[in-house]
Design a protein around this motif. Structure first.
Motif, PDB file in Angstrom:
ATOM      1  N   ASP A 165      46.970  67.639  61.329  1.00 10.62           N
ATOM      2  CA  ASP A 165      46.340  68.966  61.500  1.00 10.62           C
ATOM      3  C   ASP A 165      46.572  69.837  60.262  1.00 10.62           C
ATOM      4  OD1 ASP A 165      45.694  68.060  64.010  1.00 10.62           O
ATOM      5  OD2 ASP A 165      47.214  69.232  65.050  1.00 10.62           O
ATOM      6  N   GLU A 166      47.820  69.836  59.768  1.00  6.68           N
ATOM      7  CA  GLU A 166      48.158  70.638  58.577  1.00  6.68           C
ATOM      8  C   GLU A 166      47.347  70.182  57.365  1.00  6.68           C
ATOM      9  OE1 GLU A 166      52.399  70.478  57.969  1.00  6.68           O
ATOM     10  OE2 GLU A 166      52.808  71.126  60.039  1.00  6.68           O
ATOM     11  N   THR A 172      41.433  74.487  65.908  1.00  7.98           N
ATOM     12  CA  THR A 172      40.208  74.005  65.253  1.00  7.98           C
ATOM     13  C   THR A 172      40.495  72.724  64.491  1.00  7.98           C
ATOM     14  OG1 THR A 172      39.385  76.268  65.028  1.00  7.98           O
ATOM     15  CG2 THR A 172      38.380  74.613  63.613  1.00  7.98           C
ATOM     16  N   ALA A 173      41.637  72.691  63.787  1.00 10.41           N
ATOM     17  CA  ALA A 173      42.017  71.494  63.027  1.00 10.41           C
ATOM     18  C   ALA A 173      42.183  70.295  63.954  1.00 10.41           C
ATOM     19  CB  ALA A 173      43.307  71.756  62.248  1.00 10.41           C
ATOM     20  N   ILE A 212      29.343  61.093  60.900  1.00  8.54           N
ATOM     21  CA  ILE A 212      29.082  62.111  61.916  1.00  8.54           C
ATOM     22  C   ILE A 212      29.621  63.446  61.401  1.00  8.54           C
ATOM     23  CG2 ILE A 212      29.106  60.496  63.853  1.00  8.54           C
ATOM     24  CD1 ILE A 212      31.972  61.418  64.434  1.00  8.54           C
ATOM     25  N   SER A 213      29.200  64.531  62.028  1.00  7.58           N
ATOM     26  CA  SER A 213      29.639  65.852  61.539  1.00  7.58           C
ATOM     27  C   SER A 213      29.793  66.810  62.713  1.00  7.58           C
ATOM     28  CB  SER A 213      28.627  66.415  60.531  1.00  7.58           C
ATOM     29  OG  SER A 213      27.364  66.585  61.151  1.00  7.58           O
ATOM     30  N   MET A 214      30.425  67.946  62.437  1.00 11.59           N
ATOM     31  CA  MET A 214      30.539  68.996  63.456  1.00 11.59           C
ATOM     32  C   MET A 214      30.534  70.363  62.788  1.00 11.59           C
ATOM     33  SD  MET A 214      34.556  68.935  64.732  1.00 11.59           S
ATOM     34  CE  MET A 214      34.576  70.535  65.553  1.00 11.59           C
ATOM     35  N   ASN A 215      30.134  71.369  63.549  1.00  6.41           N
ATOM     36  CA  ASN A 215      30.168  72.741  63.048  1.00  6.41           C
ATOM     37  C   ASN A 215      31.579  73.297  63.191  1.00  6.41           C
ATOM     38  OD1 ASN A 215      27.494  73.194  62.203  1.00  6.41           O
ATOM     39  ND2 ASN A 215      26.834  73.402  64.323  1.00  6.41           N
ATOM     40  N   VAL A 216      32.058  73.909  62.126  1.00  7.20           N
ATOM     41  CA  VAL A 216      33.422  74.448  62.108  1.00  7.20           C
ATOM     42  C   VAL A 216      33.362  75.934  61.795  1.00  7.20           C
ATOM     43  CG1 VAL A 216      35.667  74.344  60.965  1.00  7.20           C
ATOM     44  CG2 VAL A 216      34.368  72.239  61.349  1.00  7.20           C
TER      45      VAL A 216
END
Length: 340
Positions: free
Chosen positions: A185-186, A204-205, A222-226
């Motif tokens: 995550d960091e 979010t991470a 693949i992708s995602m909105n952040v």
């Protein structure tokens, strides 16, 4: 309500706590997060409810994780958290106090072991045993560790990754690293700040790690909105991030764990190494679910790798199942018993 002194197994993890009750299986799985009112020192929430408060609390409320890198960093809060989870599991009115077996990383010191025993006893245990994570993970993944065969376990939790070769019910060679789920995550937070000039939070991470994270490039990206905060304008922004970027963000962390696996294999006796080459390496823990991680380790070692079924629960199941074989595990837990 299990108020008749049911024996309990606890996977006391940096990211989450799982509780196994003898005869019932896993009855509780909650994030190891506690929300405290600083003004009154009162606990406001524990587990999922507290986790929802991470990064969203007013000044007088602190949502904290009392365990760091697999060990207790805040003794008092850990004790209160354990008491809360034990009460939820066995009820407030115990006829007999439960025997509790708690899982700890393989690299913990005697002082850290004593802190876990004391906190568990204060939280209500009649007697506390400790079991090392790789042993619990091996039992929970269905391996018969009592046989003279070599098994290799790679257990990737929230705070630590434990790598061990097990034979005849004990650890022959092992190593651990503090590179694990939290460090993933960091690494994602650092990457987003450096590459996109965006600050994102822990939750979010973690969502990015689970949904698009990977140790290996996918055939189809693949992708995602952040959503995050732009560090230049200070305003909220929304960008699309692809899975190949996550491979880049996590490259150093997964490479570190792979190096430790390689190092343990190098120190494994030849007969046990031959067993491992035949039977393969088993991955457990939440971090084992990172996409392509098994493929990467298989490529690095030349040994087949499989992710255990229900990898997240393996340590908790193994800890609970060990309640039936305390006599076999006494050697591993010598010094791990504690009385009030």
């Amino acid at each position: 309500m299990f108020g008749f002194g049911s024996d309990i197994g606890i996977d006391l993890g940096t990211a989450s706590v799982l509780v196994f009750v003898k005869g019932k299986g896993i009855v509780l799985q909650e994030p190891s997060v506690v929300a405290i009112d600083k003004n009154t020192d009162r606990i406001l929430a524990v587990g999922r409810e507290a986790r929802r408060m991470l990064g969203r609390t007013p000044g007088n409320i602190v949502a904290t994780r009392p365990l760091k890198d697999g060990v207790i960093s805040d003794y008092d809060v850990t004790e209160k958290m354990l008491k809360y989870f034990i009460n939820r599991t066995v009820g407030n009115r115990w006829i007999f106090k439960p025997k509790i077996i708690v899982c700890v990383p393989s690299g913990v010191t005697e002082v850290e072991k004593r802190a876990v025993i004391d906190a568990t006893n204060e939280a209500g245990a009649k007697i506390t045993y400790l079991i090392e994570e790789p042993i619990a993970a091996a039992i929970g993944s269905g391996l018969d560790i009592a046989q003279p065969n070599g098994h290799m376990i790679v257990d990737i939790g929230g705070g630590t990754s434990d790598i061990a070769v097990i034979s005849l019910g004990g650890i022959v060679v092992n190593d651990s690293t503090k590179t694990a789920g939290d460090k993933f995550d960091e690494a994602i937070i650092r990457y987003m700040r450096k590459k996109h000039n965006i600050m994102i939070g822990e939750r979010t991470a973690e969502s990015m790690k689970i949904n698009i994270g990977g140790a290996y490039k996918r055939e189809e990206e693949i992708s995602m909105n952040v959503r995050g905060r732009n560090l230049v304008s200070g305003l909220p922004v929304n960008i699309e991030v692809g899975s190949n970027e996550m491979v880049e963000a996590l490259e150093e962390s997964v490479s570190n764990i792979s190096d430790v696996v390689h190092s343990v294999l190098e120190r494994t006796p030849p007969e046990l190494a031959a067993d491992i080459a035949d039977q393969g390496i088993i991955m457990t823990g939440g971090g084992a679910l990172l996409w392509g991680f098994d493929k990467l380790i298989a490529q690095r070692t030349g040994i087949p790798v499989r992710v255990a079924e229900d990898a997240v629960s393996c340590v908790a199941k193994g800890t609970g199942n060990a309640l039936d074989s305390l006599h076999l595990l006494e050697n591993q837990m010598k010094g791990g018993r504690g009385r009030r």
